[in-house]
Design an enzyme around this catalytic site. Structure first.
Site: not given
Ligand SMILES: NC(=O)c1ccc[n+]([C@@H]2O[C@H](COP(=O)([O-])OP(=O)(O)OC[C@H]3O[C@@H](n4cnc5c(N)ncnc54)[C@H](OP(=O)(O)O)[C@@H]3O)[C@@H](O)[C@H]2O)c1
Length: 323
Positions: A54, A59, A88, A121
């Site tokens: 994704d 980004y 997106k 998005h």
């Molecule tokens: N469409 C939208 O508006 C929108 C908005 C927000 C996000 N997104 C997408 O959704 C994805 C995921 O959301 P997010 O990145 O905001 O939040 P998330 O996936 O809930 O959290 C990511 C964080 O969790 C850590 N992490 C990952 N696996 C882990 C585990 N097993 N144990 C402990 N910590 C862990 C990662 O650190 P490390 O990298 O150090 O492991 C990172 O700091 C984004 O990256 C993006 O691609 C889309």
């Protein structure tokens, strides 16, 4: 202890989207990564077994995701058709004449001929152009009159031109989805929204399911460490929740794995971001167990919090109604 990359390869099942395209039920997120971080991570992820990635124009890492995928194709590890890439359209390119050029620009950045899924998005639209967060002299966001229904016609054109296999939406509420469906020729295949046990989206999920739209779950771990302005004070990180910890012990899994399994078991497609190989392995290792219905009920009843999203006072802001 998880094994080395070579001995640790997990394959992710797929589900069928409403256009009959196969969609891996778990992907790798990529937002808020440092420069250079995701190219390495995506290469490692492909070796581990991830096939769904994704990204988004905003980004700033499309080129890294594309470079990693191209490198792994050149190495002979995967073929292009094995990989599912979501990208997106940013909110300053919703004006209809900007949509196809934005899609082509993202493809060029990735060095790919097509994307697998292109999402709008956000339903909101800001002043058109390359200033990605346009504000006036008082710091207020400058809106654009572009309407996502007109944008969508050009998203459909992206499919016809072969620039993307599927199109979908992100952060749309139910009223916006209804309005879009009433005017669409091609139905969105997914709605990508915040979704995790503290923000279950049960009503939006049911609404989308009835319309054959899959929910992709962003921030499945509630983005640990987030200081989002809308978050309640003093809320524990999901990954430290005592109820989840107890469940993790019961299943001999980690809290992260319980959360991802819970989402996948409900037909929701999580896209956790990680660039750490051990955590990437942990997050994909969820296909060898099943949560019992009593535990699912406990997770479904966990306390909720406000959204992670920033608040915006602009037309079509989607979060002024419950779902
Ligand atoms: N469409 C939208 O508006 C929108 C908005 C927000 C996000 N997104 C997408 O959704 C994805 C995921 O959301 P997010 O990145 O905001 O939040 P998330 O996936 O809930 O959290 C990511 C964080 O969790 C850590 N992490 C990952 N696996 C882990 C585990 N097993 N144990 C402990 N910590 C862990 C990662 O650190 P490390 O990298 O150090 O492991 C990172 O700091 C984004 O990256 C993006 O691609 C889309």
């Amino acid at each position: 202890m998880l094994g080395s990359l070579r001995s640790f390869i997990k394959m992710v099942p797929t589900l069928k989207l409403n256009n009959n395209v196969d969609f891996p039920v778990l992907g790798l997120g990529s937002s808020q990564a440092k420069n250079g971080e995701m190219e390495k991570a995506v290469k490692e992820a492909i070796d581990i077994g991830y096939r769904h990635f994704d990204t988004a124009f905003i980004y700033g890492n499309e080129h890294e995701i594309g470079a990693a995928v191209r490198a792994k194709i050149e190495e002979g590890v995967v073929k292009r058709e094995d990989i599912f890439i979501t990208n997106k359209l940013w909110i300053t390119f919703l004006r209809p004449d900007l949509v196809i050029p934005a899609c082509r620009r993202s493809l060029q950045a990735m060095g790919l001929e097509y994307m697998d899924m292109y999402l709008v998005h956000f339903p909101i639209s800001l002043k058109d152009g390359d200033d990605l967060w346009p504000r006036d002299e008082n710091g207020k966001f400058i809106p654009s009159e572009s309407d996502y229904v007109e944008t969508w016609k050009q998203m459909e054109e992206c499919v016809r031109l072969g620039l993307t296999k599927s199109i979908g939406i992100s952060n749309f509420n139910t009223e916006q989805i209804e309005r879009l469906l009433a005017n669409a020729t091609i139905k969105p295949v997914v709605n990508q929204v915040e979704c995790h046990p503290y923000f279950n989206q049960s009503k939006l999920k049911a609404f989308c399911k009835q319309r054959d739209i899959v929910i992709t779950a962003y921030a499945p771990f509630g983005r640990p460490g987030s200081k989002a302005p809308t978050m309640k004070q003093g809320v524990l990180s999901l990954l430290e929740d005592p109820v989840l910890l107890e469940m993790a012990t019961k299943y001999n899994k980690t809290i992260a794995q319980i959360i991802l399994r819970y989402l996948v078991q409900h037909g929701v497609v999580p896209i956790p971001k990680s660039s750490n190989p051990n955590r990437m392995k942990e997050n994909i290792d969820i296909f060898d167990f099943q949560l019992e219905s009593e535990d699912v009920a406990v997770l479904a009843a966990l306390r909720s919090w406000n959204r992670l999203n920033i608040l915006m006072d602009v037309k079509n802001y989607p979060f002024n109604i419950e779902f």
